[in-house]
Scaffold this motif. Structure first.
Motif, PDB file in Angstrom:
ATOM      1  N   SER A 277       4.834   0.372   4.560  1.00 20.70           N
ATOM      2  CA  SER A 277       4.314  -0.834   3.907  1.00 20.70           C
ATOM      3  C   SER A 277       3.514  -1.681   4.887  1.00 20.70           C
ATOM      4  O   SER A 277       2.453  -2.215   4.543  1.00 20.70           O
ATOM      5  CB  SER A 277       5.468  -1.663   3.338  1.00 20.70           C
ATOM      6  OG  SER A 277       6.102  -0.988   2.284  1.00 20.70           O
ATOM      7  N   LYS A 281      -1.006  -2.099   4.986  1.00 16.70           N
ATOM      8  CA  LYS A 281      -1.625  -3.410   4.784  1.00 16.70           C
ATOM      9  C   LYS A 281      -2.956  -3.518   5.534  1.00 16.70           C
ATOM     10  O   LYS A 281      -3.822  -4.308   5.154  1.00 16.70           O
ATOM     11  CB  LYS A 281      -0.676  -4.531   5.216  1.00 16.70           C
ATOM     12  CG  LYS A 281       0.478  -4.768   4.259  1.00 16.70           C
ATOM     13  CD  LYS A 281       1.394  -5.869   4.773  1.00 16.70           C
ATOM     14  CE  LYS A 281       2.593  -6.059   3.826  1.00 16.70           C
ATOM     15  NZ  LYS A 281       3.527  -7.087   4.341  1.00 16.70           N
ATOM     16  N   ASN A 284      -5.623  -3.012   3.298  1.00 12.49           N
ATOM     17  CA  ASN A 284      -5.647  -3.964   2.183  1.00 12.49           C
ATOM     18  C   ASN A 284      -4.974  -3.398   0.929  1.00 12.49           C
ATOM     19  O   ASN A 284      -5.432  -3.615  -0.198  1.00 12.49           O
ATOM     20  CB  ASN A 284      -7.088  -4.391   1.861  1.00 12.49           C
ATOM     21  CG  ASN A 284      -7.141  -5.686   1.064  1.00 12.49           C
ATOM     22  OD1 ASN A 284      -6.270  -6.541   1.212  1.00 12.49           O
ATOM     23  ND2 ASN A 284      -8.152  -5.836   0.218  1.00 12.49           N
ATOM     24  N   TYR A 285      -3.885  -2.673   1.144  1.00  3.35           N
ATOM     25  CA  TYR A 285      -3.127  -2.113   0.021  1.00  3.35           C
ATOM     26  C   TYR A 285      -1.676  -2.556   0.122  1.00  3.35           C
ATOM     27  O   TYR A 285      -1.085  -2.531   1.205  1.00  3.35           O
ATOM     28  CB  TYR A 285      -3.198  -0.580   0.015  1.00  3.35           C
ATOM     29  CG  TYR A 285      -2.473   0.044  -1.160  1.00  3.35           C
ATOM     30  CD1 TYR A 285      -3.088   0.141  -2.405  1.00  3.35           C
ATOM     31  CD2 TYR A 285      -1.168   0.527  -1.025  1.00  3.35           C
ATOM     32  CE1 TYR A 285      -2.419   0.701  -3.485  1.00  3.35           C
ATOM     33  CE2 TYR A 285      -0.498   1.090  -2.092  1.00  3.35           C
ATOM     34  CZ  TYR A 285      -1.127   1.181  -3.325  1.00  3.35           C
ATOM     35  OH  TYR A 285      -0.456   1.724  -4.391  1.00  3.35           O
ATOM     36  N   ILE A 286      -1.104  -2.976  -0.992  1.00  3.19           N
ATOM     37  CA  ILE A 286       0.289  -3.399  -1.038  1.00  3.19           C
ATOM     38  C   ILE A 286       1.107  -2.332  -1.745  1.00  3.19           C
ATOM     39  O   ILE A 286       0.804  -1.964  -2.895  1.00  3.19           O
ATOM     40  CB  ILE A 286       0.433  -4.750  -1.783  1.00  3.19           C
ATOM     41  CG1 ILE A 286      -0.443  -5.829  -1.137  1.00  3.19           C
ATOM     42  CG2 ILE A 286       1.897  -5.186  -1.798  1.00  3.19           C
ATOM     43  CD1 ILE A 286      -0.089  -6.132   0.288  1.00  3.19           C
ATOM     44  N   THR A 287       2.136  -1.818  -1.079  1.00  3.67           N
ATOM     45  CA  THR A 287       3.001  -0.812  -1.708  1.00  3.67           C
ATOM     46  C   THR A 287       3.831  -1.468  -2.808  1.00  3.67           C
ATOM     47  O   THR A 287       4.412  -2.531  -2.604  1.00  3.67           O
ATOM     48  CB  THR A 287       3.927  -0.161  -0.676  1.00  3.67           C
ATOM     49  OG1 THR A 287       4.678  -1.183  -0.004  1.00  3.67           O
ATOM     50  CG2 THR A 287       3.143   0.627   0.347  1.00  3.67           C
ATOM     51  N   LYS A 288       3.889  -0.825  -3.955  1.00  2.56           N
ATOM     52  CA  LYS A 288       4.568  -1.414  -5.108  1.00  2.56           C
ATOM     53  C   LYS A 288       5.969  -0.837  -5.312  1.00  2.56           C
ATOM     54  O   LYS A 288       6.938  -1.569  -5.439  1.00  2.56           O
ATOM     55  CB  LYS A 288       3.708  -1.214  -6.357  1.00  2.56           C
ATOM     56  CG  LYS A 288       2.310  -1.849  -6.230  1.00  2.56           C
ATOM     57  CD  LYS A 288       1.432  -1.501  -7.412  1.00  2.56           C
ATOM     58  CE  LYS A 288       0.035  -2.120  -7.258  1.00  2.56           C
ATOM     59  NZ  LYS A 288      -0.712  -1.559  -6.111  1.00  2.56           N
ATOM     60  N   GLY A 291       8.396  -1.873  -2.526  1.00  3.84           N
ATOM     61  CA  GLY A 291       8.841  -3.261  -2.656  1.00  3.84           C
ATOM     62  C   GLY A 291       9.864  -3.445  -3.750  1.00  3.84           C
ATOM     63  O   GLY A 291      10.872  -4.139  -3.575  1.00  3.84           O
TER      64      GLY A 291
END
Length: 427
Positions: A277, A281, A284-288, A291
């Motif tokens: 995670s 970043k 510019n990617y957020i792990t879903k 999380g």
């Protein structure tokens, strides 16, 4: 290098003598290699010199065997210049912001680079984020005016240690290897082929090897999160989640059973997905999924506390002032490791709420820990407690007797594989 490895003439250095490094050192000595074990802990070095082990998977007799087979433990990193193959097995924790803490890897690499002899193979085994080998370790060594593929060789091979596993250990678990160059790959794979009885799987780069380790543990992290959410759903629907999972497991394809529990523990599954995670970043990617599963798994200790409120309420009791005996502090059965253990969180919360907590753990009681832990408890004394709470399913515990002698038992591990009744409740 190949001849040295095949002829058992290569001298091996293991940096970090913990849950990963010490079994690796044993595996190397058992394969016939001379091994130096390096650690900054004087306490560990002293225990090893006294032929004493401090982890479950290596016995005192095995320590004696290691010393009989050309093993030496030391904190003198100058001896790295006598080493042909260095394996880094240091911790990689998260900081308070759930970001990778690289200090151990950086410190170990600096010590190695300052004392590296020509032609040494360096292998990083510590679990970390993709890019660590080439973006952190390699530049530190390069700063010493050493050229990779000529002056030294570098590879990544993720550790796959499962403490307490009686079937798979360091020597018989397949190994993944990713080197920075073809020679790095060839030397590292030859090394592992000569110390292990398992297969060695080569990949194209250290990054692939680093990523696959995170996939392994993220897979488990997410599926355990699903099992934990199913436990919460089933409780609200008055269904037994264990029966549901066992029924689903009868399908011979397309389903793999994972089981709920009081939360995640240990140094891998709760931590490793956060490396990924954090790293992604940068793109510019957020792990879903990571999380979401983390939220579910992290809330399980508080969910257990909520269930205990309901249990004690049946007897018109509150947690404040209740006497509770907890079975198990370690994060999994048959080991002494309580790092990140949900039991620690639950016990602390119970004490904050005013409960009088007695902790029973035959494994943790035998090591130095900041917790007051007893090795065993008289079964006839259990009726003096308002509640028995099973958090770890150690084989030493007689669960039938615990339930029989207790006023009420809350079992987060379904140790008896049966439904709840008047004096027993399962997660």
């Amino acid at each position: 290098m190949i001849e040295k490895i095949k002829n058992k003439d290569a001298v091996i250095g293991i940096v970090g003598l913990g849950y990963v490094g010490l079994p690796m050192a044993y595996t190397c000595t058992s394969a016939g290699y001379k091994v130096f074990g390096f650690d900054v802990s004087d306490e560990k070095i002293k225990m090893l010199e006294d032929k004493k082990s401090y982890i479950n998977d290596i016995s005192d007799d095995q320590i004696v065997e290691m010393y009989d087979n050309q093993f030496n433990a030391t904190s003198d990193f100058k001896l790295i210049n006598e080493i042909d193959i260095v394996v880094i097995c240091v911790p990689t924790p998260l900081n308070q912001y759930k970001e990778p803490e690289m200090d151990y890897i950086i410190s170990a690499t600096n010590s190695i680079a300052s004392n590296l002899s020509h032609g040494t193979l360096v292998i990083l085994e510590s679990t970390t984020y993709p890019g660590t080998t080439e973006e952190v370790v390699k530049p530190i060594i390069d700063e010493k005016n050493l050229t990779i593929g000529q002056d030294y060789f570098l590879a990544y091979s993720p550790e796959r240690v499962d403490p307490g596993n009686e079937k798979f250990n360091t020597s018989n678990t397949p190994k993944v290897v990713g080197g920075c160059t073809n020679d790095c790959n060839n030397f590292a794979s030859e090394f592992y082929k000569n110390i292990l009885s398992s297969d060695v799987h080569l990949v194209s780069s250290p990054g692939v090897a680093e990523m696959e380790k995170l996939l392994e543990n993220t897979f488990r992290h997410i599926n355990i999160g699903l099992a934990n959410e199913m436990a919460i759903i089933c409780e609200k629907l008055n269904l037994n989640v264990w029966e549901v999972i066992n029924a689903a497991a009868t399908k011979p394809y397309g389903f793999m059973p994972f089981y709920p529990g009081p939360g995640l523990g240990g140094h891998c599954i709760p931590i490793d997905p956060w490396y990924l995670s954090w790293k992604i970043k940068e793109q510019n990617y957020i792990t879903k999924l990571i999380g979401t599963s983390s939220e579910i798994n992290d809330q399980m200790p508080e969910y257990i506390i909520d269930r205990l409120f309901s249990v004690l309420n049946k007897f018109k009791k509150s947690i404040n002032g209740s006497n509770i005996v907890v079975f198990g502090l370690a994060y999994k059965k048959n080991i002494s490791d309580y790092r990140e253990s949900p039991a620690v969180v639950i016990i602390k919360r119970l004490q904050e709420l005013g409960a009088n907590v007695t902790i029973v753990d035959p494994h943790v009681a035998q090591i130095n820990s900041p917790y007051e832990v007893v090795e065993k408890i008289e079964m006839d004394s259990l009726n003096n407690y308002d509640l028995s709470l099973i958090l770890t399913d150690h084989k030493e515990f007689d669960f039938e007797c615990i339930v029989e002698k207790s006023v009420y038992t809350f079992d987060t591990r379904n140790t008896l594989n049966r439904h709840s009744n008047n004096d027993y409740e399962v997660l």
